[in-house]
Structure formats: C-alpha cells, structure tokens
Design an enzyme around this catalytic site. Structure first.
Site, PDB file in Angstrom:
ATOM      1  N   CYS A   1     124.664 -24.410 -10.120  1.00  0.00           N
ATOM      2  CA  CYS A   1     124.372 -22.978 -10.210  1.00  0.00           C
ATOM      3  C   CYS A   1     125.522 -22.101  -9.713  1.00  0.00           C
ATOM      4  O   CYS A   1     125.391 -20.875  -9.656  1.00  0.00           O
ATOM      5  CB  CYS A   1     123.104 -22.662  -9.417  1.00  0.00           C
TER       6      CYS A   1
ATOM      7  N   GLU B   1     125.948 -24.503 -16.427  1.00  0.00           N
ATOM      8  CA  GLU B   1     125.828 -25.932 -16.149  1.00  0.00           C
ATOM      9  C   GLU B   1     125.037 -26.613 -17.254  1.00  0.00           C
ATOM     10  O   GLU B   1     124.662 -27.772 -17.138  1.00  0.00           O
ATOM     11  CB  GLU B   1     125.178 -26.169 -14.793  1.00  0.00           C
TER      12      GLU B   1
ATOM     13  N   HIS C   1     120.846 -16.902  -4.349  1.00  0.00           N
ATOM     14  CA  HIS C   1     120.549 -17.777  -5.477  1.00  0.00           C
ATOM     15  C   HIS C   1     119.069 -18.136  -5.319  1.00  0.00           C
ATOM     16  O   HIS C   1     118.652 -18.575  -4.250  1.00  0.00           O
ATOM     17  CB  HIS C   1     121.433 -19.028  -5.436  1.00  0.00           C
TER      18      HIS C   1
END
Ligand code: ACO
Length: 472
Positions: free
Chosen positions: A120, A86, A250
């Site tokens: 993400c 990203e 995550h």
C-alpha cells in the site's frame, strides 16, 4: 531573486471508485459470522469492488482524464507522471504506459516516471518522487501527476471483508494549497512477511493478519518518533498531537485506525507525560513500564489508550474516516482517500491547518509526513477541490449487490486474472458516464478499453475506445 519553487505539494485531487458495492452487515449475515463482526469489530460499513469491466488500468484512465478535464489542465503541461499500485496486471508494462494514451494524442511524450510498487506504500513513493522532482534542479516548470490505483481482493476467509477498490489522481506543483512540510517527515523501512503476493497466478495476497497489525503499529511508532524528533530539533520545542489539526492514516479497516490513534496518544504520554492531562496520565501510568514488545500485545493498553484518545479522535481523525469506511481498503489510494475525506468534511475551515499523514505498505515501507493547508488560487482552492471530488454524489450513485453476487463476481474475476482471449460481460449500466472499462483481452494478452459517454441530446449511450475512435 530566489527561483526555488516554494510550498510544493498537492494542487488538485480527483477520486474514482466503482459504483458496485456490497454492504458489510449483509456480508456478515451471508458469511455466518456474529452480527457486528465487520461493522463494529472492523468498523467498516460498505465495500466497493470491480466487476470484469474494471481494473486498475481502467480506473486510472477514468480518474486521470477526469482530473485533467475538471481542472482544465492541458496534457502538454504535465512533465512527470508516477503511478503507485500493488495490483499487478503485467510484470513488465507499467500502468503509466497505459496512461500515456491520454498524452500521446496531444503530442506530449516527454513525461518522466513509471510505476512504484510496495504493497500500500506505492502511492506515497510516487508522491514523494513527484514532490522531489518539483523541488529539484531537473524540474522543467511543468506539473507532476500521481495516480494511486488498486483493487483489494482477498481469498475466502477473515480478510475478505477488508477489500475495496479505487483510484486517486493528484496534481503536484509549487504554491500548492496542500503543501509539504518537507522537514517534518519520518520513515521506517524493514523486512517482514506480513502481507505479500508470491503467487503470481493469483490476485490474492498471503496474509498474516495479526502480524500485519503489529508491523503497522510498530512502523507507526517509529515514524512518529522520527517526525517528532525532526520537528523538535528544528522548532526547539516539543511536538505532540496538539500540533496536528487532523491525522490521516492508511486505512485497511477503521478499527486499526482507532487503535493507531490510541497508539500515537500513548507515544505522546511516553515521550512527555505532561503533554496529556493529569487524569489521562493516571490511566496510562500502569503501562509505562511495559517493554515495546509487551506494549504491542497488551489488550488492556490498547483498550485504555483508545478510550482516553477518543475525544481527540473524534475531532482530529473521525473526519478522515468517511470514505475508507464506505469504500474499504483502497491499498495505495487508501491514505489519500482519508485525506480527501478531510477535505470533503472540513473544506470550509481548513486554511492554516496541519494534517499528519501516515502511509504503510506491508513488507514493509512506511512514512509519516505533514501537509500544511494554504489558500490556493482558482481552480486550486480547497473549496473547489471538494466540489470537483463531489464524494457524496459518487457514493449516492452506487449500486448495492447481494453478497452472493459479490462472491459470484469474485469467482469470475479469479478466472480472468492473467487470462487471455476473453470479452468482458458485466453490465455497462452500472458505470457512471465518463468511466473507462475493459472491453476485451485478445489472444496476445493485449487489453482494450473504451469510455462510456452519454450523448445529452438523446440520452443514448456511446462508446469511445481509449485511442479516441468512436463506435456504436
Ligand atoms: N461484534 C463486535 N466486534 C466483534 C465481533 C462482533 N460480533 N466479532 C469480533 N469482533 C471484533 C474482535 O473482538 C476484534 O476486535 P479487536 O481488534 O478490538 O480485538 C475484531 O472484531 C476483529 O476480529 P478478530 O477475530 O480479531 O480478527 P479477524 O479474524 O476477523 O481478522 C483481520 C481481522 C486480521 C484484520 C483480517 O481481516 C485481515 O487479515 N485483514 C487483512 C490484513 C490487513 O488489512 N492488515 C492491516 C495492515 S496491512 C494492509 O493494509 C493490507
């Protein structure tokens, strides 16, 4: 004979993060916040960052070159290469095209795949693309590779200590020691403005921190319920956290991981109260009647569910927190750094175990999937993967910066983002041998990279530009 590829998944991994880092307790003092806010409040110990020598392209070149070399993979054997990131350096030219410089040298230009971007989640999108390719009728028998790479930086303020930087490369194919249980997958996608990067002149995101936490937890609930339902339909029995040996999340910062596991525990209680012990049922009972919305905002529920989940957290989640706590948020690479931490900590006893993986990207995209750990064939054994990644010596070779130097570096990087006509000037001595780095950006915004090499005979440093030419 059934020629369909079996046990498709991750055959091998390599992890790269810069050596440059700042301690979170030093940052607390420097920022003038209360002691413990970053280390206990966010649960973070240390944060890596890129100097002007490194970016997502150089980190990808480093990690992919290392993966191919350490597992002795001929670049001609790669048929698909997907990148998740990203960190936008170029709005058109993908990072993947940069990585093609590794393959062009060997005459391999037939490699499908480009970059995937959604906060993400891009690394997971890239991974699912590769796995689906190997499982599809268009698979040509070669390996897939996934590279997840990001530099996470924030403007001055409360989000700044949740930065980090890393790149992770994964080799994808059949008969993998980390195989996808493809039937057990839950996805939740939606629209939210929780974290986004609308200002194309800045590397910094716009963040609604509280909303991003709620979106993350809401997506987690939804993915978990969907995965449970699929498992239960297939296996004709109830699924709970007892069916997972490890859970990797995550990991933007460790406190959110603690809250997330508490939330999964509360899900188990809500779905089948009997799947948690009687004493735990009594503690969670007062919150059973909360609406979903109320449950996300109940501080009491958050605390109690973390407390009752703690023993299970220690065994199933804590091994995954090693790298994320010491490196910081690695955006697309974050979940895979958590997974690499499990391999690092538990490689002697992983065979036959199930790892639940939760991927979240703001905006929002999320998936929970399951990996089954199997015995691999050399060099793709769990023990060898732990050895190749060698996380401890990578951590031991880091250089701590004072917070003022970290902030100075961020100011320099602000001037470099989207800029042309400059030469990088940070010190090469902080780079490990084998690391690629940015040398300059010319007047047409073209970027040039070199690789730091060590000549073992006289210990003199040499530089090799990415296309293979050696100078000075
Ligand atoms: N000692 C111990 N704990 C402390 C201290 C202290 N001295 N001071 C504060 N805390 C605790 C707070 O009580 C709070 O704990 P809680 O979450 O259990 O309530 C925690 O530290 C955080 O403090 P807050 O004041 O609530 O939040 P802050 O203003 O520091 O912001 C946030 C934290 C929102 C995470 C911010 O860093 C941020 O926006 N980060 C980026 C967004 C993000 O990462 N979102 C996650 C998903 S999206 C993604 O991955 C990018």
């Amino acid at each position: 004979m059934d020629s369909h590829p079996k046990n498709v998944g991750i055959l091998a991994m390599e992890v790269y993060f810069p050596t440059t880092c700042v301690q979170q307790d030093a940052l607390e003092a420097f920022d003038g916040v209360s002691k413990g806010k970053y280390t206990i409040g966010l649960g973070q110990d240390c944060m890596t960052f890129c100097t002007d020598l490194e970016d997502v392209i150089s980190m990808s070149l480093t990690v992919l070159t290392s993966l191919l070399e350490k597992y002795a993979i001929d670049p001609k054997q790669i048929g698909r290469l997907e990148v998740g990131s990203e960190t936008v350096i170029d709005k058109s030219k993908s990072i993947k095209t940069w990585l093609m410089s590794i393959f062009e040298k060997c005459g391999n230009t037939e490699i499908e795949g480009v970059d995937s971007t959604n906060a993400c989640y891009g690394g997971t999108a890239a991974l699912l693309n590769c796995v689906n390719w190997v499982e599809s009728s268009s698979w040509d028998g070669r390996y897939g590779v996934v590279v997840a790479t990001d530099s996470a930086v924030y403007a001055e303020g409360s989000a700044r200590p949740t930065g980090g930087a890393a790149a992770i490369a994964m080799l994808i194919g059949p008969n993998a020691p980390m195989a996808f249980e493809s039937k057990y997958r839950g996805t939740h996608m939606g629209h939210a403005y929780d974290f986004y990067k609308p200002n194309l002149a800045s590397e910094y995101p716009v963040v609604d921190g509280k909303l991003s936490q709620n979106c993350y937890l809401m997506a987690l609930d939804s993915c978990y319920k969907r995965l449970c339902n699929k498992f239960e339909k297939e296996e004709k029995r109830q699924f709970s956290l007892l069916d997972a040996d490890y859970v990797a999340f995550h990991s933007p910062y460790n406190k959110l991981v603690q809250k997330s596991f508490g939330r999964l525990f509360f899900n188990d209680f809500s779905r089948h109260a009997s799947s948690v012990g009687r004493d735990v049922q009594e503690k969670l009972e007062p919150y059973a009647s909360l609406s979903e919305e109320e449950s996300y905002n109940s501080r009491e529920l958050e605390k109690v569910s973390q407390q009752v989940a703690k023993p299970m957290y220690d065994s199933k989640v804590q091994p995954s927190t090693f790298l994320p706590k010491l490196v910081g948020n690695m955006y697309t690479a974050s979940l895979y750094a958590a997974f690499a931490s499990i391999i690092h900590n538990k490689h002697k006893s992983l065979e036959g175990q199930r790892v639940l993986m939760f991927s979240y990207g703001s905006g929002l995209a999320s998936t929970m999937f399951s990996l089954k750990i199997r015995e691999g064939q050399h060099p793709f054994t769990i023990a060898n993967i732990a050895k190749v990644m060698d996380l401890q010596s990578k951590l031991d070779s880091r250089h701590e910066f004072f917070p003022e130097d970290f902030v100075e570096n961020l100011k320099l990087m602000e001037t470099r983002y989207g800029a042309k006509d400059f030469v990088s000037h940070s010190q090469h001595k902080f780079l490990r041998p084998g690391t690629f780095y940015l040398t300059k950006v010319d007047s047409m915004y073209r970027r040039f990279y070199a690789q730091k090499l060590i000549n073992t005979n006289d210990n003199c440093e040499k530089e090799k530009i990415a296309n293979g030419t050696v100078h000075g």
